[in-house]
Scaffold this motif. Structure first.
Motif, PDB file in Angstrom:
ATOM      1  N   LYS A   5       0.841  -1.180   0.000  1.00  0.00           N
ATOM      2  CA  LYS A   5       0.000   0.000   0.000  1.00  0.00           C
ATOM      3  C   LYS A   5       0.888   1.246   0.000  1.00  0.00           C
ATOM      4  O   LYS A   5       2.038   1.184   0.479  1.00  0.00           O
ATOM      5  N   PRO A   6       0.376   2.372  -0.460  1.00  0.00           N
ATOM      6  CA  PRO A   6       1.187   3.605  -0.410  1.00  0.00           C
ATOM      7  C   PRO A   6       1.687   3.918   0.998  1.00  0.00           C
ATOM      8  O   PRO A   6       2.790   4.448   1.155  1.00  0.00           O
ATOM      9  N   GLU A   7       0.920   3.573   2.007  1.00  0.00           N
ATOM     10  CA  GLU A   7       1.344   3.849   3.386  1.00  0.00           C
ATOM     11  C   GLU A   7       2.480   2.949   3.859  1.00  0.00           C
ATOM     12  O   GLU A   7       3.009   3.140   4.949  1.00  0.00           O
ATOM     13  N   ASP A   8       2.863   1.978   3.038  1.00  0.00           N
ATOM     14  CA  ASP A   8       4.038   1.159   3.352  1.00  0.00           C
ATOM     15  C   ASP A   8       5.333   1.835   2.905  1.00  0.00           C
ATOM     16  O   ASP A   8       6.427   1.331   3.188  1.00  0.00           O
ATOM     17  N   THR A   9       5.213   2.960   2.199  1.00  0.00           N
ATOM     18  CA  THR A   9       6.393   3.696   1.751  1.00  0.00           C
ATOM     19  C   THR A   9       7.227   4.149   2.941  1.00  0.00           C
ATOM     20  O   THR A   9       6.725   4.788   3.858  1.00  0.00           O
ATOM     21  N   ALA A  10       8.500   3.768   2.927  1.00  0.00           N
ATOM     22  CA  ALA A  10       9.388   4.084   4.041  1.00  0.00           C
ATOM     23  C   ALA A  10      10.783   3.567   3.723  1.00  0.00           C
ATOM     24  O   ALA A  10      10.985   2.827   2.755  1.00  0.00           O
ATOM     25  N   VAL A  11      11.731   3.972   4.555  1.00  0.00           N
ATOM     26  CA  VAL A  11      13.040   3.323   4.563  1.00  0.00           C
ATOM     27  C   VAL A  11      12.932   2.134   5.518  1.00  0.00           C
ATOM     28  O   VAL A  11      12.486   2.294   6.659  1.00  0.00           O
ATOM     29  N   TYR A  12      13.310   0.972   5.041  1.00  0.00           N
ATOM     30  CA  TYR A  12      13.227  -0.252   5.834  1.00  0.00           C
ATOM     31  C   TYR A  12      14.608  -0.630   6.343  1.00  0.00           C
ATOM     32  O   TYR A  12      15.569  -0.664   5.574  1.00  0.00           O
ATOM     33  N   TYR A  13      14.663  -0.925   7.639  1.00  0.00           N
ATOM     34  CA  TYR A  13      15.921  -1.261   8.303  1.00  0.00           C
ATOM     35  C   TYR A  13      15.843  -2.665   8.888  1.00  0.00           C
ATOM     36  O   TYR A  13      14.822  -3.037   9.472  1.00  0.00           O
ATOM     37  N   CYS A  14      16.921  -3.431   8.781  1.00  0.00           N
ATOM     38  CA  CYS A  14      16.984  -4.650   9.557  1.00  0.00           C
ATOM     39  C   CYS A  14      17.882  -4.405  10.767  1.00  0.00           C
ATOM     40  O   CYS A  14      18.740  -3.522  10.753  1.00  0.00           O
ATOM     41  N   ALA A  15      17.642  -5.174  11.812  1.00  0.00           N
ATOM     42  CA  ALA A  15      18.346  -4.992  13.069  1.00  0.00           C
ATOM     43  C   ALA A  15      18.597  -6.349  13.711  1.00  0.00           C
ATOM     44  O   ALA A  15      17.845  -7.300  13.484  1.00  0.00           O
ATOM     45  N   SER A  16      19.643  -6.411  14.515  1.00  0.00           N
ATOM     46  CA  SER A  16      20.027  -7.649  15.176  1.00  0.00           C
ATOM     47  C   SER A  16      19.947  -7.487  16.689  1.00  0.00           C
ATOM     48  O   SER A  16      20.353  -6.457  17.230  1.00  0.00           O
ATOM     49  N   ARG A  17      19.419  -8.520  17.328  1.00  0.00           N
ATOM     50  CA  ARG A  17      19.246  -8.485  18.781  1.00  0.00           C
ATOM     51  C   ARG A  17      20.034  -9.631  19.404  1.00  0.00           C
ATOM     52  O   ARG A  17      19.924 -10.776  18.939  1.00  0.00           O
ATOM     53  N   ASN A  18      20.808  -9.338  20.455  1.00  0.00           N
ATOM     54  CA  ASN A  18      21.630 -10.356  21.105  1.00  0.00           C
ATOM     55  C   ASN A  18      20.957 -11.014  22.293  1.00  0.00           C
ATOM     56  O   ASN A  18      21.434 -12.041  22.776  1.00  0.00           O
TER      57      ASN A  18
END
Length: 124
Positions: free
Chosen positions: A87-100
């Motif tokens: 959807k247009p509202e999904d427009t964004a910069v997407y980041y992945c992240a790691s959790r220890n």
């Protein structure tokens, strides 16, 4: 240290699909889970989905449940975010992240390492 590199972003029409990838390297043995977040212009960064490297338990934000699927290849230390029915509202910069630390969490402070982000733009 864990290094994360996202790829797969781009421009897609509403209703279309994209698959994001996240490649982890470095001290990946210390990583318990991977998460995806997104940040739209002028908005706070928000949680999208998370997955345990071992066992594959997942958790999703309500806004993407049923449309997005998070997965991983533990042997290759690759994570994925399959995004359907965009959807247009999904427009964004997407980041992945790691959790220890043990547990799937939705807060940014719960993650120890971050990628540089990949732009996803959904046109109407």
């Amino acid at each position: 240290q864990v290094q994360l590199v996202e790829s797969g972003g781009g421009l897609v029409q509403a209703g279309g699909s994209l698959r994001l990838s996240c490649a982890a390297s470095g001290r990946t043995f210390s990583s318990y889970a991977m998460g995806w977040f997104r940040q739209a212009p002028g908005k706070e960064r928000e949680f999208v989905a998370a997955i345990k490297w071992s066992g594959g338990s997942t958790y999703y934000a309500d806004s993407v449940k049923g449309r997005f699927t998070i997965s991983r290849d533990s042997a290759k230390k690759l994570g994925y975010l399959q995004m359907n029915s965009l959807k247009p509202e999904d427009t964004a910069v997407y980041y992945c992240a790691s959790r220890n630390t043990i547990g799937l969490v939705t807060t940014q402070t719960g993650y120890d390492y971050w990628g540089q982000g990949t732009q996803v733009t959904v046109s109407s």
